[in-house]
Design an enzyme around this catalytic site. Structure first.
Site, PDB file in Angstrom:
ATOM      1  CG  ASP A   1      -2.024  -0.950   1.234  1.00 32.87           C
ATOM      2  OD1 ASP A   1      -2.363  -1.449   0.151  1.00 32.87           O
ATOM      3  OD2 ASP A   1      -2.587  -1.210   2.314  1.00 32.87           O
TER       4      ASP A   1
ATOM      5  NE  ARG B   1      -3.888  -1.427  -4.470  1.00 36.00           N
ATOM      6  CZ  ARG B   1      -3.588  -1.678  -3.190  1.00 36.00           C
ATOM      7  NH1 ARG B   1      -3.306  -0.699  -2.353  1.00 36.00           N
ATOM      8  NH2 ARG B   1      -3.535  -2.914  -2.764  1.00 36.00           N
TER       9      ARG B   1
HETATM   10  P1  FAD Z   1     -13.492   9.760  -5.578  1.00 35.32           P
HETATM   11  O1  FAD Z   1     -12.634  10.806  -6.184  1.00 35.32           O
HETATM   12  O2  FAD Z   1     -13.576   9.670  -4.090  1.00 35.32           O
HETATM   13  O3  FAD Z   1     -14.955   9.906  -6.138  1.00 35.32           O
HETATM   14  C1  FAD Z   1     -15.177  10.143  -7.538  1.00 35.32           C
HETATM   15  C2  FAD Z   1     -16.569   9.670  -7.915  1.00 35.32           C
HETATM   16  O4  FAD Z   1     -16.646   8.242  -7.750  1.00 35.32           O
HETATM   17  C3  FAD Z   1     -17.673  10.209  -7.037  1.00 35.32           C
HETATM   18  O5  FAD Z   1     -18.066  11.506  -7.446  1.00 35.32           O
HETATM   19  C4  FAD Z   1     -18.759   9.164  -7.258  1.00 35.32           C
HETATM   20  O6  FAD Z   1     -19.372   9.347  -8.517  1.00 35.32           O
HETATM   21  C5  FAD Z   1     -17.955   7.871  -7.309  1.00 35.32           C
HETATM   22  N1  FAD Z   1     -17.870   7.268  -5.964  1.00 35.32           N
HETATM   23  C6  FAD Z   1     -16.826   7.297  -5.134  1.00 35.32           C
HETATM   24  N2  FAD Z   1     -17.102   6.640  -3.989  1.00 35.32           N
HETATM   25  C7  FAD Z   1     -18.370   6.210  -4.104  1.00 35.32           C
HETATM   26  C8  FAD Z   1     -19.253   5.490  -3.263  1.00 35.32           C
HETATM   27  N3  FAD Z   1     -18.896   5.106  -2.016  1.00 35.32           N
HETATM   28  N4  FAD Z   1     -20.485   5.214  -3.703  1.00 35.32           N
HETATM   29  C9  FAD Z   1     -20.888   5.628  -4.922  1.00 35.32           C
HETATM   30  N5  FAD Z   1     -20.112   6.326  -5.768  1.00 35.32           N
HETATM   31  C10 FAD Z   1     -18.866   6.613  -5.362  1.00 35.32           C
HETATM   32  N6  FAD Z   1      -5.198   5.215  -1.082  1.00 35.32           N
HETATM   33  C11 FAD Z   1      -3.921   5.363  -0.648  1.00 35.32           C
HETATM   34  O7  FAD Z   1      -3.525   6.464  -0.287  1.00 35.32           O
HETATM   35  N7  FAD Z   1      -3.061   4.285  -0.614  1.00 35.32           N
HETATM   36  C12 FAD Z   1      -3.432   3.052  -1.047  1.00 35.32           C
HETATM   37  O8  FAD Z   1      -2.623   2.113  -1.021  1.00 35.32           O
HETATM   38  C13 FAD Z   1      -4.766   2.873  -1.517  1.00 35.32           C
HETATM   39  N8  FAD Z   1      -5.199   1.667  -1.936  1.00 35.32           N
HETATM   40  C14 FAD Z   1      -6.447   1.576  -2.496  1.00 35.32           C
HETATM   41  C15 FAD Z   1      -6.852   0.344  -3.031  1.00 35.32           C
HETATM   42  C16 FAD Z   1      -8.071   0.252  -3.664  1.00 35.32           C
HETATM   43  C17 FAD Z   1      -8.484  -1.062  -4.264  1.00 35.32           C
HETATM   44  C18 FAD Z   1      -8.916   1.404  -3.785  1.00 35.32           C
HETATM   45  C19 FAD Z   1     -10.219   1.345  -4.527  1.00 35.32           C
HETATM   46  C20 FAD Z   1      -8.541   2.597  -3.220  1.00 35.32           C
HETATM   47  C21 FAD Z   1      -7.320   2.700  -2.554  1.00 35.32           C
HETATM   48  N9  FAD Z   1      -6.922   3.885  -1.964  1.00 35.32           N
HETATM   49  C22 FAD Z   1      -5.635   4.014  -1.505  1.00 35.32           C
HETATM   50  C23 FAD Z   1      -7.893   4.999  -1.758  1.00 35.32           C
HETATM   51  C24 FAD Z   1      -7.849   5.983  -2.913  1.00 35.32           C
HETATM   52  O9  FAD Z   1      -6.622   6.681  -2.894  1.00 35.32           O
HETATM   53  C25 FAD Z   1      -9.004   6.998  -2.827  1.00 35.32           C
HETATM   54  O10 FAD Z   1      -8.894   7.711  -1.640  1.00 35.32           O
HETATM   55  C26 FAD Z   1     -10.382   6.379  -2.896  1.00 35.32           C
HETATM   56  O11 FAD Z   1     -10.443   5.273  -3.750  1.00 35.32           O
HETATM   57  C27 FAD Z   1     -11.396   7.427  -3.383  1.00 35.32           C
HETATM   58  O12 FAD Z   1     -11.099   7.831  -4.693  1.00 35.32           O
HETATM   59  P2  FAD Z   1     -11.934   7.307  -5.954  1.00 35.32           P
HETATM   60  O13 FAD Z   1     -11.009   7.305  -7.124  1.00 35.32           O
HETATM   61  O14 FAD Z   1     -12.523   5.989  -5.638  1.00 35.32           O
HETATM   62  O15 FAD Z   1     -13.130   8.320  -6.198  1.00 35.32           O
END
Ligand code: FAD
Length: 321
Positions: free
Chosen positions: A148, A198
């Site tokens: 991560d 990732r």
């Molecule tokens: P966002 O920018 O939060 O949202 C964009 C759009 O996506 C929203 O407007 C909406 O339309 C849709 N959306 C988002 N969430 C939802 C929901 N709950 N329900 C419905 N629609 C939604 N972060 C780290 O710092 N380090 C890591 O190692 C790390 N590993 C990760 C591993 C995985 C598999 C994932 C999915 C995320 C990880 N993250 C990690 C978190 C990541 O950095 C983001 O903080 C998090 O995924 C939110 O960003 P997003 O791209 O999903 O969308």
């Protein structure tokens, strides 16, 4: 970006608040929503169901910022047992996807700060040895490992550790956070090296000196990093719930002639499960990041900061105990 985000992310680092809140056992509702359980026994049926449903998994034993050697050692021991469990469950579930030559449906996600990276001057070396121990067992059992990404003060050490161990374990992956300015270069290097990466937007509270803050800037940076990885020689793991980024990935996959087995989509356990199933039904490779364990506070507060709509749900669940 939500006005609540900095407040909630500040709370994620508060040890006093953490002690007060984690005095409660995780309520059943919160467990069901974002965390698969507190123990391996609670995790097992969740993993079994996801694999049987055609989704792959990356399981995270919750914990971070360990300042105690003993806890780092216990974390390694837990990961070794976890790898054995995942290998056994995967073998028992025949309906899971077995398409690509080298894609592993079962993976563990590891934070180097949970393996001792922050244990003083020797910390980075301890984390390397602990990660090597985990990778050896993973290699024996046919399980993958992804490291991560944590806050920006650890990025150089984390990428260095993964680079070092990739000579022994070429499938070892690392997360890159698009919001960091440096990530354009890190993605270019990774894309040229053929690594498994990732790509996520980034979940920590970072200073403006190192990271984009405006949503539009983070999204633009994500698109650029995504294009770099998709056009490179590695294996992109597109970790986002954002419909715009998912659509962009599909376009790039066609442009770059990447089929199933050449990339995967990743989402968090409990977030957009219908979208996860929709992508699987379309024949795309989907992996769900599944956290479990008692140290759920930091993980959950980062999820709340991403989507304050979850706050009501979380608060109700805690108060209803
Ligand atoms: P966002 O920018 O939060 O949202 C964009 C759009 O996506 C929203 O407007 C909406 O339309 C849709 N959306 C988002 N969430 C939802 C929901 N709950 N329900 C419905 N629609 C939604 N972060 C780290 O710092 N380090 C890591 O190692 C790390 N590993 C990760 C591993 C995985 C598999 C994932 C999915 C995320 C990880 N993250 C990690 C978190 C990541 O950095 C983001 O903080 C998090 O995924 C939110 O960003 P997003 O791209 O999903 O969308």
């Amino acid at each position: 970006m939500s006005v609540l985000r900095p407040v909630i992310l500040a709370a994620s680092g508060s040890s006093r608040l953490q002690r007060a809140v984690t005095g409660f056992p995780v309520s059943a509702a919160v467990v069901r929503r974002f965390v698969a359980g507190e123990t391996r026994a609670e995790l097992e049926p969740v993993v079994r169901e996801l694999l049987a449903d055609g989704r792959m998994v990356s399981v995270d034993f919750l914990g971070e910022n360990t300042t105690d050697h003993r806890i780092a050692e216990e974390t390694v021991a837990e990961y070794l047992d976890l790898i054995d469990l995942l290998a056994d469950v995967w073998r028992a579930v025949s309906a899971a996807p077995a398409d690509a030559r080298w894609v592993r449906p079962a993976e563990v996600s590891v934070k180097l700060s949970a393996l001792g990276q922050a244990l003083g001057p020797d910390g980075p070396g301890i984390a390397v040895e602990n990660l090597r121990t985990i990778c050896r067992r993973a290699a024996e059992r046919g399980v993958w490992v992804t490291v991560d990404a944590e806050d920006h003060t650890t990025t150089t050490a984390t990428l260095g550790t993964v680079h070092l161990l990739r000579s022994e374990f070429p499938w070892l992956a690392v997360a890159i956070q698009a919001y960091l300015y440096r990530s354009a270069e890190d993605c270019a290097a990774a894309a040229a090296s053929g690594a498994r990466i990732r790509l996520c937007k980034g979940a920590y509270r970072e200073p403006a000196a190192v990271a984009h803050h405006r949503t539009a800037d983070v999204d633009a940076a994500y698109r650029d990093c995504l294009a770099t990885l998709m056009r490179g020689s590695g294996y992109p793991m597109v970790a986002t719930h954002d419909p715009a980024m998912i659509e962009r990935t599909a376009l790039l996959a066609r442009e770059c002639d990447r089929a199933r087995g050449d990339l995967e989509y990743q989402m968090l356990f409990g977030v957009r499960p219908d979208e996860q199933r929709r992508l699987v039904a379309q024949g795309r490779a989907v992996r769900v990041y599944v956290p479990y364990g008692r140290q759920w506070y930091g993980y959950l507060t980062r999820r709340l900061a991403e989507r304050p709509a979850n706050l009501m749900f979380f608060g109700r669940a805690l108060l209803s105990r």
